[in-house]
Write an enzyme that holds these catalytic residues in place. Structure first.
Site, PDB file in Angstrom:
ATOM      1  CG  ASN A 279     -33.312   0.452 -35.302  1.00 44.43           C
ATOM      2  OD1 ASN A 279     -33.822  -0.281 -36.110  1.00 44.43           O
ATOM      3  ND2 ASN A 279     -33.586   0.407 -33.997  1.00 44.43           N
ATOM      4  CD  GLU A 312     -28.323  -5.819 -31.736  1.00 41.29           C
ATOM      5  OE1 GLU A 312     -28.327  -5.519 -32.948  1.00 41.29           O
ATOM      6  OE2 GLU A 312     -28.738  -6.931 -31.322  1.00 41.29           O
TER       7      GLU A 312
END
Ligand code: BES
Ligand code: ZN
Length: 886
Positions: A279, A312
Site C-alpha cells: 500500500n 514491498e
C-alpha cells in the site's frame, strides 16, 4: 459461485454464477475517478464509511455507472448532493448500477460494515483489537462502492474518526490534520498526492508502538521511516528498519529510483492472508515478516524479512507509480519486483547462494504448476478468481523472464530500458507489451520472443548434444527445444533461450574458447538458442571438454545434456560456476536415490558420490552457506517430482539410505564440522554467520540418519546449548528424527518457554508437523485441539496444516488416505470464513497425477468430496474443479 460472507455483512444473495474474466474482454473504464474522499467512523462491529467520488465519463456514451461492492449494508446514496431516488439504481450482491448519470458528477455513498465479523481478512477487519485493511486484489469493494479495478487511478483524502482507545489513526500519504472530538474521540485526515488504484488504499487504527528512523535520499530529501508494531515489540523491528534503509539505497544505486513521499510507514499485523502488502506509503506486513530478534527468529526469518521489506518497498516504483492495467498484467508488477528483490538479496548475501535458493524454489513450485492442470502463462488470459492467480508462475517465472531479458540484452541496455519504462509510464496503468516495448525501443531489436515467454505456458525442454572435433579444435553444440503442450494450448513457438556456458578440461580447469561473434577467446559466453533446433560452434577448444552450460540457471528450462554421467563429478569438484557445481551434486544424488526407489541401488556410485561430497566439505575455499546447500540432498518432494508416478514411502526410505551412508562414511568429518562451527561471540544475523549455523545444522541432520546414542547426545547438547532460534530448532528437529522421550520432553519444554511468543509457537506447531513418526497424523490432529491452535489466524493454521501436507510427504501420503482426508476436512472448515487461505491449501491434493495410482485415486476422491460440498467458495471451487478436469 459467491464467497461465504459473514451473516452480519451479507447482502441479499443471488443465485451463484460461475463467472470467468477474459483478457480479450478488457475495455477501458466507462468512468474515471479524479478525487476520493473517504470518511471512516470506526467501531469493531459496525463501522460507517462515507465515500465521495468525483467521477467523470471516460470517452462518450451514456452507459450507466456501475460500482463494485460486496457485503456492504447500504445507508444512503446521493448524486451531486441529491439523495438518489430508488428507481435510479439497482443493487445486487456484487454491484450497484446507477442510471441516467451526467458526464461529470459527485457520487456519495454511506455504508455500514462489520470489521470484527470479517474473518476473510479482505477489506477492513480487526486483529488483536486493532483495525487493518487488505485491498489487493479486490478487497476495496468490501469497504465501499467503487470502480474496483487497477486502471482507475484517483487521489485520496481519508478522514478517520475513532475512540481514543485507538490512538494511532493511519492511512496513505501525508497527515494533513488531526484533532480531538467530544466523547473521548479523535480524528485524523490523510492525503495522498499520488493518484493510485484502490487496491493500494490502506487504513490502520489502534494501539501500536513505533520504531522511528529517517533516510536522506540521493537528492537530499529527508524521509521519516516509521515501523508500527504491537505494544512492546518496537525493538524487534530494528532489522526490518535496517533492511528498509538498505533497500532504499539499493534502488537509488541500481535503478535510479528515489522514494517520493516524506513519510514511509510499515505496520505489522498478526492476522494476514499473505506475506506483505505494498500500500502506498503504508505497507502492511504479516508480523512473521517484520519482527525478529536473535532469540526468537531463525536465519531464514532474517533472510525473508530483508527480502520482503525490499520487495514491498521496490513496488513503490514497480507497482505503485506504474501499476497494472488489469489483473492479467499482474506480472508487470510482481514478476519484475521479485526479480528486483532477488537481485537485492544476491547483492546482500552472495550471488551463487541466492541463485541456488531461488532456483530451488522455482523448480519446487513453478515447474510442477507449469506441468499440471493449473498451467498458465505468466500473463494469463482468463481467470475465475484473481486471488488464485497470485501463482508461482506469475511471480517466479515472471521474475525469470525479466532476468532472461537482461541476459539477452545485457545489463546496460536493461538499465536503459528500465529508465525509459519509468519515464514513459510514470503515473500509468500498463500492460506486459508496454513493459517489453521499452527494451525493444532502447535496443532497436525485435523482442517478440521475450513477449512469447510471457504468453506461453509450459517449461521448455532444451537438449544439448556436444560434438568435439579434435583435429579442428571445435566444439559443436546441437541444440533443440520444445515446449510441452499445456491445457488449452497446443502448438508452441520456440523461445529465445540464453545459455551461459563454459568449458572445463578433464582435470576441471577452465578452457578458453572462441564463441561465435566474439573477438577474443574467453572462459565464459552466452549463446542463444532461438529456433526449435540450432547448432552453435565454439572454436579454439584445445581438448575434449566437459561442458558447463545453463550456468547460473540462465533460463527457466529443463535441460538435458548428452554426456557421460561422470562429467558431473568433475563439475561438482571444480566448476567455477557455483550454481552448476551445486547442480552437479544434486543431479548425482537424485539419480542415486531414484535408482534405489526402483530397487536398483548403485552402491559404487553412492560411495563415489559420498566421497566427493566429503572432498567438497573439506574445500577451504568455499563458504559454509554454499556447503550447507551441497550437503542438503534433494528433498523428498524434489524426488517425487523427478520420477512420477511417485511412491513417497519408497522415496523416504531411499533418501534415508543415502543420508545413512553419508553419516557412516563422513562421520569424522561431520562431527568435526559440527564441533568446529559452534557459535563464538554474540549473535549476528549476517549471511556469513547464518551460513555457519546452516552448515552446522546440516551436518547434524546427516549424522542423525545414523542416530547412534552419541548422535542423540550430540543433538541434545546442540538444542540445550542453543542461544539462537536457528540452532534451537536445528537441535529439536534432530531430536525429532530419533523420537522418543528425549524429543517429547524437549518439545514440551520448548512450549513452556515460548508460550507467550506467537511467532515462536507457530514454529513449534510447524516443527511437530514434520515429524517422521508413524503416528504423526494423530499428533497433528491432537494439535488442532490444542488451546493455542486457531484456524482463524492464517499463520497458525498454515504452521500446522500446510506444513504437514507439504513438508511431510511420507506421512501425508499415508496409504490409508487419512492424510488426504485430514487436509480436505481442514480446507472445508477454513473455507467457511477464509476462502483465500483455504484455496491455497489445495495444491498437495491437486498434484495427484504425479503419484502412484492407489494414492492418486484417494487424492482425487478427496478433491471430489471437496467439490461436492455445499457452500463452497468460488476460490476453492475453481481450483478443485481444475485439478479434477481430465
Ligand atoms: N502485492 C503482494 C501482496 C498480495 C498478494 C496481496 C496477493 C493480495 C493478494 C505483495 O507485493 C507480495 O507479492 N507479497 C508476497 C511476498 C513477496 C516477497 C513475494 C506475499 O505476500 O507472499
Ligand atoms: Zn509483490
Amino acid at each position: 459461485m459467491t464467497e461465504m460472507i459473514p451473516a452480519s455483512q451479507s447482502a441479499p444473495q443471488s443465485a451463484p454464477v460461475a463467472t470467468g474474466v477474459r483478457l480479450a474482454d478488457y475495455r477501458p473504464p466507462a468512468f474515471l475517478v479524479d478525487e476520493v474522499h473517504l470518511d471512516f467512523r470506526l467501531a469493531p462491529a459496525s463501522t460507517r464509511v462515507t465515500a465521495r467520488l468525483a467521477l467523470r465519463r471516460n470517452g462518450g456514451g451514456d452507459a450507466p455507472l456501475v460500482l463494485s461492492g460486496r457485503g456492504l449494508k447500504p445507508v444512503g446514496f446521493a448524486i451531486d448532493g441529491m439523495p438518489l431516488a430508488e428507481d435510479r439504481y439497482t443493487v445486487t450482491d456484487e454491484d450497484l448500477t446507477v442510471r441516467d448519470v451526467p458526464n461529470s458528477f459527485t457520487f456519495e455513498s454511506e455504508v455500514e460494515i462489520d470489521p470484527d465479523g470479517n474473518r476473510a481478512l479482505e477489506g477492513l477487519y480487526t486483529s488483536g483489537g486493532r483495525f487493518y485493511t487488505q485491498c489487493e486484489a479486490e478487497g476495496f469493494r468490501r469497504i465501499t462502492w467503487f470502480p474496483d479495478r487497477p486502471d482507475v487511478l484517483a487521489r485520496y483524502t481519508v478522514r478517520i474518526e475513532a475512540e481514543k482507545a485507538y490512538p494511532r489513526l493511519l492511512s496513505n500519504g501525508n497527515l494533513i490534520e488531526q484533532g480531538e472530538l467530544a466523547g473521548e474521540r479523535h480524528y485524523a485526515v490523510w492525503q495522498d498526492p499520488f493518484p493510485k488504484p484502490c487496491y493500494l488504499f490502506a487504513l490502520v487504527a489502534g494501539n501500536l508502538d513505533l520504531l522511528e528512523d529517517s533516510f536522506v535520499t540521493a537528492s537530499g530529501r529527508e524521509v521519516a521511516l516509521r515501523l508500527f508494531v504491537d505494544p512492546g515489540q518496537a525493538p524487534r523491528v530494528a532489522y526490518a528498519m535496517d533492511s528498509l534503509k538498505r533497500a532504499m539505497r539499493w534502488d537509488e544505486a541500481n535503478y535510479g529510483r528515489e522514494y517520493d513521499l516524506d513519510l514511509f510507514m510499515i505496520v505489522a499485523v498478526r492476522d494476514f492472508n499473505m506475506g506483505a502488502m505494498e500500500n502506498k506509503g503504508l505497507n502492511i506486513f504479516n508480523s512473521s515478516l517484520l519482527i525478529a530478534d536473535p532469540e526468537t527468529a531463525t536465519d531464514l526469518d532474517y533472510e525473508r524479512i530483508e527480502s520482503v521489506v525490499a520487495h514491498e518497498y521496490f513496488h513503490n516504483w514497480t507497482g505503485n507509480r506504474i501499476t497494472c492495467r488489469d489483473w492479467f498484467q499482474l506480472c508487470v508488477k510482481e514478476g519484475l519486483t521479485v526479480f528486483r528483490d532477488q537481485s537485492f538479496s544476491a547483492d546482500m548475501r552472495g550471488e551463487a547462494v541466492q541463485r541456488i535458493k531461488d532456483v530451488r524454489a522455482l523448480r519446487a513450485r513453478q515447474f510442477p504448476e507449469d506441468a499440471g492442470p493449473l498451467a498458465h502463462p505468466a500473463r494469463p488470459d482468463h481467470y475465475q478468481k484473481i486471488d488464485n492467480f497470485y501463482t508461482a508462475t506469475v511471480y517466479e517465472k515472471g521474475a525469470e523472464i525479466v532476468r532472461l531479458l537482461r541476459t539477452l540484452i545485457g545489463p546496460e541496455d536493461y538499465r536503459s530500458g528500465m529508465d525509459l519504462y519509468f519515464q514513459r509510464f510514470d503515473g500509468q496503468a500498463v500492460t506486459v507489451e508496454d513493459f517489453v516495448s521499452c527494451f525493444a525501443d532502447v535496443t532497436g531489436s525485435d523482442l517478440s520472443g521475450v513477449l512469447s515467454w510471457y504468453l506461453q505456458a509450459g517449461t521448455p525442454e532444451v537438449s544439448v548434444t556436444p560434438r568435439y572435433d579434435a583435429a579442428a579444435k571445435t566444439l559443436s553444440l546441437d541444440l533443440r527445444q520444445s515446449v510441452p503442450p499445456t491445457r488449452g494450448m497446443g502448438d508452441k513457438v520456440p523461445l529465445p533461450v540464453p545459455l551461459r556456458l563454459g568449458l572445463l578440461d578433464a582435470e576441471g580447469r577452465q578452457q578458453s574458447f572462441l564463441a561465435p561473434g566474439a573477438d577474443e577467446p574467453e572462459s565464459e559466453a552466452v549463446v542463444t538458442l532461438r529456433g526449435a533446433t540450432d547448432t552453435i560452434t565454439l572454436t579454439g577448444v584445445a581438448e575434449a571438454p566437459v561442458l558447463s552450460t545453463l550456468r547460473g540457471f540462465s533460463a527457466p528450462v529443463s535441460l538435458t545434456v548428452t554426456e557421460p554421467g561422470e562429467n558431473r563429478f568433475i563439475r561438482l569438484a571444480h566448476d567455477p560456476d557455483l550454481f552448476n557445481r551445486w547442480e552437479a551434486g544434486q543431479s548425482l544424488a537424485r539419480d542415486l536415490m531414484l535408482a534405489r526407489v526402483k530397487g536398483e541401488p548403485d552402491r559404487t556410485g553412492e560411495r563415489r558420490f559420498v566421497d566427493a561430497l566429503g572432498r567438497a566439505m573439506a574445500d577451504q575455499s568455499s563458504e559454509p552457506a554454499f556447503k550447507a546447500l551441497l550437503l542438503a540432498l534433494p528433498s523428498e518432494q524434489d524426488l517425487a517430482l523427478a520420477a512420477p508416478p511417485a511412491d513417497p514411502a519408497a522415496i523416504h526410505e531411499a533418501r534415508d539410505n543415502l543420508r545413512q551412508l553419508a553419516a557412516e562414511v563422513l562421520r569424522g568429518q561431520l562431527e568435526a564440522l559440527h564441533d568446529g562451527l559452534v557459535a563464538l561471540g554474540s549473535f549476528s544475523p549476517d549471511a556469513e554467520s547464518a551460513g555457519r549455523r546452516a552448515l552446522r545444522n546440516a551436518a547434524l541432520d546427516i549424522l542423525m540418519a545414523a542416530g547412534t546414542p552419541s548422535d542423540i547426545a550430540r543433538a541434545k547438547a546442540h538444542a540445550d546449548g542453543a542461544s539462537d532460534m536457528t540452532t534451537a530448532l536445528g537441535g529439536l528437529s534432530a531430536l525429532m528424527q530419533a523420537g522418543g522421550a528425549a524429543y517429547d520432553s524437549a518439545v514440551a519444554a520448548f512450549y513452556t518457554r515460548w508460550r507467550d511468543e506467537p511467532l515462536v509457537i507457530d514454529k513449534w506447531f510447524a516443527l511437530q508437523a514434520r515429524s517422521p513418526a508413524p503416528d504423526v497424523l494423530d499428533r497433528v490432529k491432537a494439535l488442532t485441539e490444542h488451546p493455542a491452535f486457531d484456524a482463524k489466524t492464517p499463520n497458525r493454521f498454515r504452521a500446522l496444516v500446510s506444513t504437514f501436507a507439504q513438508m511431510n510427504p511420507a506421512r501425508f501420503h499415508d496409504p490409508s488416505g487419512a492424510g488426504y482426508r485430514f487436509l480436505a476436512d481442514q480446507i472445508l472448515a477454513v473455507d467457511q470464513f477464509n476462502p483465500q487461505v483455504a484455496a491455497r491449501q489445495l495444491e498437495p491434493l491437486g498434484g495427484w497425477r504425479r503419484y502412484k495410482p492407489e494414492l492418486a485415486a484417494l487424492m482425487k476422491a478427496e478433491l471430489a468430496r471437496i467439490l461436492a460440498s455445499p457452500g463452497l467458495s468460488a476460490n476453492v471451487a475453481e481450483l478443485a474443479a481444475k485439478a479434477l478436469a481430465e
